[in-house]
Motif scaffolding. Sequence first.
Motif, PDB file in Angstrom:
ATOM      1  N   LEU A   1       0.679  -1.199  -0.195  1.00 16.58           N
ATOM      2  CA  LEU A   1      -0.104   0.350   0.216  1.00 16.58           C
ATOM      3  C   LEU A   1       0.442   1.443  -0.060  1.00 16.58           C
ATOM      4  O   LEU A   1       0.545   2.230  -0.793  1.00 16.58           O
ATOM      5  CB  LEU A   1      -1.164  -0.096   0.882  1.00 16.58           C
ATOM      6  CG  LEU A   1      -2.349  -1.208   1.181  1.00 16.58           C
ATOM      7  CD1 LEU A   1      -3.353  -0.533   2.643  1.00 16.58           C
ATOM      8  CD2 LEU A   1      -2.965  -0.540  -0.437  1.00 16.58           C
ATOM      9  N   LEU A   2       1.297   1.243   0.638  1.00 17.59           N
ATOM     10  CA  LEU A   2       2.704   2.339   1.017  1.00 17.59           C
ATOM     11  C   LEU A   2       3.502   2.936  -0.042  1.00 17.59           C
ATOM     12  O   LEU A   2       3.745   4.401  -0.846  1.00 17.59           O
ATOM     13  CB  LEU A   2       3.910   1.869   1.630  1.00 17.59           C
ATOM     14  CG  LEU A   2       4.620   3.033   2.734  1.00 17.59           C
ATOM     15  CD1 LEU A   2       3.254   4.187   3.223  1.00 17.59           C
ATOM     16  CD2 LEU A   2       5.110   3.352   3.886  1.00 17.59           C
ATOM     17  N   VAL A   3       3.955   2.020  -1.125  1.00 18.56           N
ATOM     18  CA  VAL A   3       4.577   1.803  -2.314  1.00 18.56           C
ATOM     19  C   VAL A   3       3.936   2.389  -3.421  1.00 18.56           C
ATOM     20  O   VAL A   3       4.653   3.105  -4.325  1.00 18.56           O
ATOM     21  CB  VAL A   3       5.597   0.716  -2.128  1.00 18.56           C
ATOM     22  CG1 VAL A   3       6.660   0.636  -3.635  1.00 18.56           C
ATOM     23  CG2 VAL A   3       6.704   0.541  -0.733  1.00 18.56           C
ATOM     24  N   PHE A   4       3.074   1.538  -3.674  1.00 19.07           N
ATOM     25  CA  PHE A   4       2.454   1.558  -4.641  1.00 19.07           C
ATOM     26  C   PHE A   4       0.983   2.411  -4.719  1.00 19.07           C
ATOM     27  O   PHE A   4       0.320   2.516  -6.510  1.00 19.07           O
ATOM     28  CB  PHE A   4       1.784  -0.021  -5.092  1.00 19.07           C
ATOM     29  CG  PHE A   4       3.015  -0.695  -5.590  1.00 19.07           C
ATOM     30  CD1 PHE A   4       3.617  -0.450  -6.593  1.00 19.07           C
ATOM     31  CD2 PHE A   4       3.561  -2.187  -4.577  1.00 19.07           C
ATOM     32  CE1 PHE A   4       4.826  -1.549  -7.074  1.00 19.07           C
ATOM     33  CE2 PHE A   4       4.178  -2.391  -5.017  1.00 19.07           C
ATOM     34  CZ  PHE A   4       5.161  -2.618  -6.567  1.00 19.07           C
ATOM     35  N   ILE A   5       0.703   2.803  -3.949  1.00 18.36           N
ATOM     36  CA  ILE A   5      -0.383   3.663  -3.452  1.00 18.36           C
ATOM     37  C   ILE A   5      -0.013   5.359  -3.089  1.00 18.36           C
ATOM     38  O   ILE A   5      -0.684   6.301  -3.464  1.00 18.36           O
ATOM     39  CB  ILE A   5      -1.615   2.989  -2.780  1.00 18.36           C
ATOM     40  CG1 ILE A   5      -1.595   1.593  -3.762  1.00 18.36           C
ATOM     41  CG2 ILE A   5      -2.698   3.329  -3.324  1.00 18.36           C
ATOM     42  CD1 ILE A   5      -3.245   0.772  -3.654  1.00 18.36           C
ATOM     43  N   ILE A   6       0.271   4.666  -1.346  1.00 16.08           N
ATOM     44  CA  ILE A   6       0.054   6.237  -0.770  1.00 16.08           C
ATOM     45  C   ILE A   6       1.043   6.975  -1.193  1.00 16.08           C
ATOM     46  O   ILE A   6       0.464   8.292  -1.246  1.00 16.08           O
ATOM     47  CB  ILE A   6      -0.002   6.005   0.893  1.00 16.08           C
ATOM     48  CG1 ILE A   6      -1.279   4.619   1.510  1.00 16.08           C
ATOM     49  CG2 ILE A   6       0.544   6.763   1.958  1.00 16.08           C
ATOM     50  CD1 ILE A   6      -0.729   4.271   2.797  1.00 16.08           C
ATOM     51  N   VAL A   7       2.795   6.554  -1.544  1.00 12.61           N
ATOM     52  CA  VAL A   7       3.396   7.372  -1.719  1.00 12.61           C
ATOM     53  C   VAL A   7       3.502   7.548  -3.218  1.00 12.61           C
ATOM     54  O   VAL A   7       3.551   8.909  -3.071  1.00 12.61           O
ATOM     55  CB  VAL A   7       4.647   6.722  -1.682  1.00 12.61           C
ATOM     56  CG1 VAL A   7       5.723   6.954  -2.642  1.00 12.61           C
ATOM     57  CG2 VAL A   7       5.086   6.021  -0.757  1.00 12.61           C
ATOM     58  N   PRO A   8       2.387   7.498  -4.195  1.00  6.39           N
ATOM     59  CA  PRO A   8       2.416   8.073  -5.335  1.00  6.39           C
ATOM     60  C   PRO A   8       1.616   9.334  -5.298  1.00  6.39           C
ATOM     61  O   PRO A   8       1.584  10.128  -5.595  1.00  6.39           O
ATOM     62  CB  PRO A   8       2.085   6.630  -6.601  1.00  6.39           C
ATOM     63  CG  PRO A   8       3.270   5.716  -5.382  1.00  6.39           C
ATOM     64  CD  PRO A   8       2.414   5.829  -4.056  1.00  6.39           C
ATOM     65  N   ALA A   9       0.475   8.699  -4.434  1.00  3.92           N
ATOM     66  CA  ALA A   9      -0.809  10.044  -4.061  1.00  3.92           C
ATOM     67  C   ALA A   9      -0.374  10.840  -3.229  1.00  3.92           C
ATOM     68  O   ALA A   9      -0.305  12.234  -4.309  1.00  3.92           O
ATOM     69  CB  ALA A   9      -1.954   9.077  -3.352  1.00  3.92           C
ATOM     70  N   ILE A  10       0.869  11.193  -2.606  1.00  4.01           N
ATOM     71  CA  ILE A  10       0.969  12.092  -2.177  1.00  4.01           C
ATOM     72  C   ILE A  10       2.600  12.874  -3.074  1.00  4.01           C
ATOM     73  O   ILE A  10       1.983  14.136  -2.745  1.00  4.01           O
ATOM     74  CB  ILE A  10       2.543  11.828  -0.610  1.00  4.01           C
ATOM     75  CG1 ILE A  10       0.803  10.971   0.449  1.00  4.01           C
ATOM     76  CG2 ILE A  10       3.094  12.823  -0.151  1.00  4.01           C
ATOM     77  CD1 ILE A  10       2.169  10.312   1.085  1.00  4.01           C
ATOM     78  N   LEU A  11       3.080  11.578  -3.873  1.00  2.00           N
ATOM     79  CA  LEU A  11       3.896  12.783  -4.920  1.00  2.00           C
ATOM     80  C   LEU A  11       3.044  13.477  -6.377  1.00  2.00           C
ATOM     81  O   LEU A  11       3.589  13.898  -7.331  1.00  2.00           O
ATOM     82  CB  LEU A  11       5.222  11.905  -5.432  1.00  2.00           C
ATOM     83  CG  LEU A  11       6.375  11.970  -4.399  1.00  2.00           C
ATOM     84  CD1 LEU A  11       6.565  10.808  -4.684  1.00  2.00           C
ATOM     85  CD2 LEU A  11       6.508  12.657  -3.704  1.00  2.00           C
ATOM     86  N   GLY A  12       1.585  12.633  -6.468  1.00  2.00           N
ATOM     87  CA  GLY A  12       0.804  12.679  -7.699  1.00  2.00           C
ATOM     88  C   GLY A  12       1.454  12.312  -8.549  1.00  2.00           C
ATOM     89  O   GLY A  12       1.109  13.221 -10.021  1.00  2.00           O
ATOM     90  N   VAL A  13       2.194  10.923  -8.730  1.00  2.00           N
ATOM     91  CA  VAL A  13       2.464  10.363  -9.442  1.00  2.00           C
ATOM     92  C   VAL A  13       1.497   9.213  -9.757  1.00  2.00           C
ATOM     93  O   VAL A  13       0.810   8.790  -8.862  1.00  2.00           O
ATOM     94  CB  VAL A  13       3.637  10.500  -9.950  1.00  2.00           C
ATOM     95  CG1 VAL A  13       4.615  11.719  -9.796  1.00  2.00           C
ATOM     96  CG2 VAL A  13       4.386   9.092  -8.585  1.00  2.00           C
ATOM     97  N   SER A  14       1.856   8.176 -11.279  1.00  2.00           N
ATOM     98  CA  SER A  14       0.609   7.100 -11.088  1.00  2.00           C
ATOM     99  C   SER A  14       1.761   6.532 -11.960  1.00  2.00           C
ATOM    100  O   SER A  14       2.242   7.018 -12.608  1.00  2.00           O
ATOM    101  CB  SER A  14      -0.189   7.165 -12.017  1.00  2.00           C
ATOM    102  OG  SER A  14      -1.299   6.121 -12.440  1.00  2.00           O
ATOM    103  N   PHE A  15       0.902   5.130 -11.532  1.00  5.73           N
ATOM    104  CA  PHE A  15       2.511   3.577 -11.954  1.00  5.73           C
ATOM    105  C   PHE A  15       1.619   3.491 -13.640  1.00  5.73           C
ATOM    106  O   PHE A  15       1.820   2.490 -14.430  1.00  5.73           O
ATOM    107  CB  PHE A  15       2.853   2.995 -11.033  1.00  5.73           C
ATOM    108  CG  PHE A  15       3.756   3.425 -10.357  1.00  5.73           C
ATOM    109  CD1 PHE A  15       5.069   3.960 -10.768  1.00  5.73           C
ATOM    110  CD2 PHE A  15       3.536   2.707  -9.182  1.00  5.73           C
ATOM    111  CE1 PHE A  15       5.381   4.347  -9.838  1.00  5.73           C
ATOM    112  CE2 PHE A  15       4.315   3.516  -8.092  1.00  5.73           C
ATOM    113  CZ  PHE A  15       5.668   3.705  -8.436  1.00  5.73           C
ATOM    114  N   GLY A  16      -0.262   3.852 -13.698  1.00  4.53           N
ATOM    115  CA  GLY A  16      -0.586   3.695 -14.363  1.00  4.53           C
ATOM    116  C   GLY A  16      -0.784   2.113 -14.635  1.00  4.53           C
ATOM    117  O   GLY A  16      -1.859   0.807 -15.959  1.00  4.53           O
ATOM    118  N   ILE A  17      -0.905   1.849 -12.707  1.00  2.00           N
ATOM    119  CA  ILE A  17      -1.985   0.470 -13.060  1.00  2.00           C
ATOM    120  C   ILE A  17      -3.002  -0.165 -13.088  1.00  2.00           C
ATOM    121  O   ILE A  17      -4.566  -0.713 -13.883  1.00  2.00           O
ATOM    122  CB  ILE A  17      -1.367  -0.124 -11.690  1.00  2.00           C
ATOM    123  CG1 ILE A  17      -0.575   0.022 -11.548  1.00  2.00           C
ATOM    124  CG2 ILE A  17      -2.026  -1.523 -11.294  1.00  2.00           C
ATOM    125  CD1 ILE A  17       1.079  -0.096 -10.047  1.00  2.00           C
TER     126      ILE A  17
END
Length: 472
Positions: free
Chosen positions: A26-42
């Motif tokens: 959750l932290l690596v793939f969802i919460i941290v990207p949300a904080i940084l405003g980025v998306s992995f395209g999942i």
Amino acid sequence: MGWLLPFDNLLCMALGISFTVWFTSLLVFIIVPAILGVSFGIRKLYMNSLLKIFEWATLRMERGAKEKNQHLYKPYSNGIIAKEMSTLEQEIQELRSSSTTLSSEPEFEMADIMSFCRRGVESIVDDEVTKRFSAEELESWNLLTRSNYNFRHISLRLSVLWGLGLLIRYSFLLPLRITLAATGIGLLVVLTTIVGFLPSGRLRTYLSEKIHMMCYRICVRALTAIITYHNSENKPKNGGICVANHTTPIDVIILANDGCYSMVGQVHGGLIGVVQRAMVKSSPHIWFERSEVKDRHLVAKMLSNHVADKTNHPILIFPEGTCINNTSVMMFKKGSFEIGCTVYPVAIKYDPRFGDAFWNSGKFGMVSYLLRMMSSWAIVCSVWYLPPVNREEGEDAVQFANRVKAAIARQGGLVDLLWDGGLKRGKVKDTFREEQQKLYSKVLVGDQEDQTGRSEYFTICSVTGIFTHNHF
């Protein structure tokens, strides 16, 4: 019983490892990207995969229905009866003798009643208002039981696919989304409360904006929301009012995911009240007491004071005042259009194939509605920022509201209705009946009045449908 201890230790170790892996993911793939405003395209990969599965399921359903000689879909239409598009004057002329025309002498004929009776029956069988307060009907199945439960029995493969989807949605997606929602709301309450202790200034404003954006992005991921924003150059600016069509309470999250807004609403209790009190400590939101909502002048004054300060975020308002089912836009209340500032229209349109975002508040409570949302496949929508508009010279607030509403409906591909969304819970106002009475009177007498200023006026009784002849 000492021989059970190794198994207990093994179980505790397995649970600890599972929790660590779960939280780290959750932290690596969802919460941290949300904080940084980025998306992995999942999420987009997930949406494209669902579309392919829906396409395969549709082909399989059509094939199975054909083999069993069954009718798969009922003809899709916006109504269940065909209505004639004609004016009241045309209908009355057709009902009367072809040789008779509407002369200068006003004259009532019993046959005129049939026009109103036909319209009344049409409204009872299939009116254009009530259907806007129920879930939007799909043309095909999206593998959700709530859409059409008969589809899953067409073939064994579809039954297995439906069961697998049920398992994924409730055993994996629902716990994941609840965890993310709790994380987002918890961070919003805690962090905004902390920031509220800072003195007013740029630092407090900056931190408040970042916290709100971060928490809303986490909440968006809690819904697996896939949002496409169009025309970002028209995004609402400080000192203005943003107005949008209203389908669901998450409209707020959808818009706040792309920018900061000042919210307007009634004071609530419970969890919502906790969130409201925390938010207002760090940024200028406007919450009304129940008694204040009825005071239009007080509300207008508070809104005017807010937009007068150009450092305040734009106010987010849904002028319909209630949720409509993603097919139309109903009457905008004129209050937000009397302020005299720039209005930023926004159109929101949801894709019902992945999940029904409409909140039928008369049927579902907030908790059950959110559970239905979080157990759907995803929330997919498009947001259009329309060019800012101002009130034109000679234009009153109602005309301005209707112009903005028409632009939103046109951009979102929604039906533009004049009816008040308050009909969802209340009765038809007398003014609507009076408009029909005046229209019929005008058809008979036109614009003419006699020397004493008297005109013929026919009133339709709303209960019995009987005409009563009044003189004024």
